[in-house]
Design a protein around this motif. Structure first.
Motif, short mmCIF file in Angstrom:
data_model
loop_
_atom_site.label_atom_id
_atom_site.label_comp_id
_atom_site.label_asym_id
_atom_site.label_seq_id
_atom_site.Cartn_x
_atom_site.Cartn_y
_atom_site.Cartn_z
N THR A 1 -4.30 -31.11 31.81
CA THR A 1 -4.02 -29.92 32.61
C THR A 1 -2.77 -29.18 32.13
O THR A 1 -2.78 -27.97 31.97
CB THR A 1 -3.85 -30.32 34.08
N HIS A 2 -1.70 -29.95 31.87
CA HIS A 2 -0.44 -29.28 31.51
C HIS A 2 -0.48 -28.61 30.14
O HIS A 2 0.38 -27.80 29.82
CB HIS A 2 0.73 -30.25 31.63
N THR B 1 7.00 -23.03 31.65
CA THR B 1 6.83 -23.03 30.20
C THR B 1 7.54 -21.87 29.50
O THR B 1 7.55 -21.80 28.28
CB THR B 1 5.33 -22.98 29.82
N ILE C 1 -8.45 -31.32 35.59
CA ILE C 1 -8.06 -31.93 36.87
C ILE C 1 -8.98 -33.08 37.27
O ILE C 1 -8.56 -34.00 37.97
CB ILE C 1 -7.97 -30.86 37.98
N VAL D 1 -1.76 -24.44 30.12
CA VAL D 1 -0.87 -23.31 30.36
C VAL D 1 -0.43 -22.70 29.02
O VAL D 1 -0.38 -21.49 28.86
CB VAL D 1 0.35 -23.76 31.19
#
Lengths: 241, 292
Positions: A77-78, A110, A52, A81
Motif C-alpha cells: 500500500t505505501h 511523501t 490493502i 503513493v
C-alpha cells in the motif's frame, strides 16, 4: 494506453473466492464507477489493487494490475503513493487522535519540501472550507461528513494521477453525499482520474463517465454512463425505477 | 523523614518514567507488551560497565555508546523475532510468549558472560550529598532526575512536532491508514523500537550509577515500567512520565508507615486498583482502554 488496467483479477479470502476473473480499466481523465449490491466484491477489487487486502487476509490468486503500463500487482500500500495513486478508504480511516492539520500533513508524508506541503495544505483547506475552522481539532471528534472531507483532502494532497474512492458516501447525510460527489467531479475536471466504488448507484452513475456492474464476484456488464443509466436491469435493480 | 521519602520517590520515579516511556512508545506502534524491554535495560547497564570498567573508555563516551547499542539491540529484537511473527499474523499471546523468551534468553546470556554476582559501575569514594529542603541528595541522583526529565521532554517534543514523530502517532492511530498516505509502517515500528530501547538503555545506565548491577535487574524494572505505563494510560507519553513518578512516590511514601519489604506489594496493589477502577489509566484514551 489506459491509466489503470486490471486483467483477470481473482482474489480469495482463505478458501472463499471473493472475486473471479475481473477485468476493468480506467482511461486518463475518466471517472469510472463500480456499482453493485453489498458484498459482491466491489471493495475487494479496489483493495486488491491498493494492497490493502494483504492486511485483512486476502490473497490475489491470479491476474495483473498495470498502472501507466507498469505492472503494480502485489505492490504494498505505501508504495502506491509514490506511483501517484491515492486511496480514500472505506470507513474514512482518518487518524482520530491527530488534529485536522496533522492529518493533512500525514497525507503529504511523501512530499519532502516543507513549503510545498504548506501550500498543498492551504489548497485543501480552500477546497474543503468546512475544515478551515477546525484545523486544530482532533479529527476523531469531527462529524462523519467532515471526516469524509478530511479523508478526501488527505488523499488529494499529493495531487494523485488516480484517486481510488471506496464507498465515499457511506453513512453520510444527504447534504454531505451531494457535497462529496460535487467535489469528486470538481477534482476530476482538474485532471485527476477517479475509480469510484459505490453502493449509491444513482449518485455514482450520475457522476461517472463509465461504469461496471458487479454481481457475485464478477462483472455482469459495463458501459458508458448513458447506456447504464438507461439500462433496464440497472434501472430495476439499482435505480429503483 | 517525609521530605527524604519524597526525594527518594522522585528519583525512583525518574527511572520508572524512562522505562515506561520506551515501553509506551513501542506499545503504541505494535500494540503488544514488549516484556523483553526489561532486558534491554539490563544490557544498557552491562554495556556501560564493559566499556568503562573492562575496556576503560571515558564514562561519557561509553554511556553514549551503550545507549546507541541498546537501541540497536531493540531494533534487532524486532527484526529478528517480532517481524517474522507479524508476517505470520501471530496472536498477541504468541508475541507475549516470544517476548518472555527473549527476556530469559538474554538474561541468561548475561549471566553466562558476566557471572551471577553483583558488579559495581560506581568508582571512587562515596561523597556525601547536598542538603536540600531537609533531604540529602547526591550528585548522581540529580543527574538521574535531570537526564530523565530532559529525555522525557525531548521525546514528547519529537513525537508531537517532528515529521517522523508524527508518523509514529499515525501508525499508532491506524497502521493501514498510515500506509495509505505512504508511510511504511514497518520502518516506523523499527524507529519506535530503536528510540524506546535507547531510553531503556539510558535508564539501565542511570540506575547502575546509583546501585549495583545484576543479571536479573531487568525483571523488577520492566514490571514497574509496565505498571507506570498502565497507571498513566498505556501508550500515552505524558501518561508514562506521570505514571512513573506517581509509582515512585507511592512506593516510597507507602513505606513511611509500612515496612520497606512491602514496596512491591504497594506497586502491584496500585496496579490492581487501577485495573479495577480506571483501566484506561490517568491519561488513557478509550480506544486503548478497549485493548487492555
Amino acid at each position: 494506453m489506459p491509466l489503470l488496467e486490471v486483467d483477470n483479477l481473482s482474489v480469495r479470502y482463505g478458501s472463499i473466492k471473493a472475486i473471479t476473473d475481473v477485468s476493468f480499466h480506467v482511461e486518463q481523465g475518466e471517472i469510472v464507477a463500480i456499482v453493485g449490491p453489498n458484498g459482491v466484491g466491489k471493495s475487494t477489487a479496489l483493495n486488491a489493487l491498493s494492497g490493502i487486502i494483504e492486511s485483512n487476509g486476502g490473497l490475489i490468486t491470479s491476474g495483473e494490475v498495470r498502472f501507466e503500463g507498469h505492472n503494480i500487482t502485489g505492490f504494498k500500500t505505501h508504495e502506491l503513493v509514490q506511483q501517484g495513486i491515492s486511496l480514500v478508504p472505506e470507513g474514512r480511516r482518518i487518524f482520530p487522535r491527530m488534529t485536522v492539520i496533522e492529518n493533512l500533513e500525514m497525507g503529504a508524508f511523501t512530499i519532502k519540501d516543507k513549503s510545498i506541503v504548506n501550500n498543498e495544505i492551504q489548497r485543501m483547506l480552500d477546497l474543503f472550507p468546512l475544515l478551515k475552522d477546525r484545523t486544530l481539532q482532533q479529527a476523531g471528534t469531527l462529524s462523519t461528513g467532515e471526516q469524509q472531507m478530511l479523508a478526501l483532502g488527505r488523499s488529494l494532497i499529493i495531487q494523485p494521477k488516480l484517486l481510488l474512492a471506496d464507498e465515499p458516501s457511506l453513512g453520510l447525510s444527504p447534504n454531505f453525499v451531494d457535497m462529496i460527489f460535487e467535489k469528486l467531479v470538481e477534482i476530476n475536471s482538474e485532471g485527476t482520474s477517479i475509480l469510484l466504488v459505490e453502493q449509491n448507484a444513482r449518485m455514482a452513475l450520475e457522476a461517472c463517465h463509465r461504469g461496471y456492474v458487479f454481481e457475485m464476484g464478477k462483472i455482469s456488464f459495463d458501459g458508458k454512463k448513458d447506456s447504464l443509466v438507461n439500462d433496464e436491469r440497472v434501472q430495476k435493480s439499482y435505480l429503483g425505477k | 523523614m517525609v521530605q527524604q521519602l519524597v526525594a527518594n520517590g522522585i528519583i525512583a520515579g525518574s527511572i520508572y518514567a524512562l522505562i515506561a516511556l520506551g515501553f509506551a512508545l513501542i506499545y503504541r506502534t505494535v500494540k503488544f507488551f514488549h516484556f523483553a524491554h526489561g532486558v534491554v535495560y539490563t544490557v544498557g547497564a552491562y554495556l556501560a560497565y564493559t566499556f568503562t570498567i573492562t575496556v576503560g573508555i571515558d564514562p561519557l563516551v561509553s554511556f553514549f555508546l551503550a545507549v546507541i547499542l541498546a537501541g540497536v539491540m531493540g531494533l534487532g529484537i524486532d527484526r529478528l523475532v517480532y517481524y517474522p511473527l507479524r508476517r505470520q499474523k501471530a496472536s498477541d499471546l504468541i508475541f507475549l510468549l516470544a517476548s518472555f523468551g527473549i527476556f530469559i534468553f538474554i538474561q541468561n546470556l548475561i549471566q553466562l558472560l558476566y557471572g551471577a554476582q553483583i558488579l559495581t559501575l560506581r568508582r571512587g569514594p562515596i561523597v556525601e550529598g547536598h542538603h536540600v529542603l531537609g533531604t540529602i541528595i547526591t550528585n548522581t541522583q540529580i543527574l538521574i532526575l535531570v537526564t530523565s526529565i530532559l529525555l522525557s521532554v525531548a521525546l514528547w517534543l519529537y513525537v508531537k512536532h517532528s515529521k517522523l514523530g508524527k508518523s509514529i502517532r499515525a501508525v499508532s492511530d491506524d497502521p493501514v491508514a498510515a500506509s495509505i498516505v505512504g508511510i511504511n509502517p514497518e520502518r516506523v515500528i523499527g524507529l519506535s523500537f530503536f528510540i524506546g530501547s535507547m531510553l531503556a538503555g539510558a535508564a539501565g545506565i542511570l540506575i547502575s550509577l546509583e546501585t549495583n548491577l545484576e543479571p536479573t535487574m531487568g525483571f523488577t524494572a520492566i514490571l514497574k515500567g509496565i505498571i507506570a505505563a498502565i497507571i498513566g494510560g498505556i501508550g500515552s507519553i505524558p501518561g508514562a512520565v506521570f505514571g512513573g513518578y506517581f509509582l515512585g512516590m507511592a512506593e516510597n511514601l507507602g513505606i513511611w508507615k509500612i515496612q520497606a519489604g512491602w514496596k512491591d506489594a504497594i506497586a502491584f496493589g496500585i496496579l490492581i486498583l487501577f485495573l479495577l477502577v480506571r483501566p484506561g489509566g490517568i491519561m488513557g484514551i478509550p480506544t486503548e482502554r478497549e485493548r487492555l
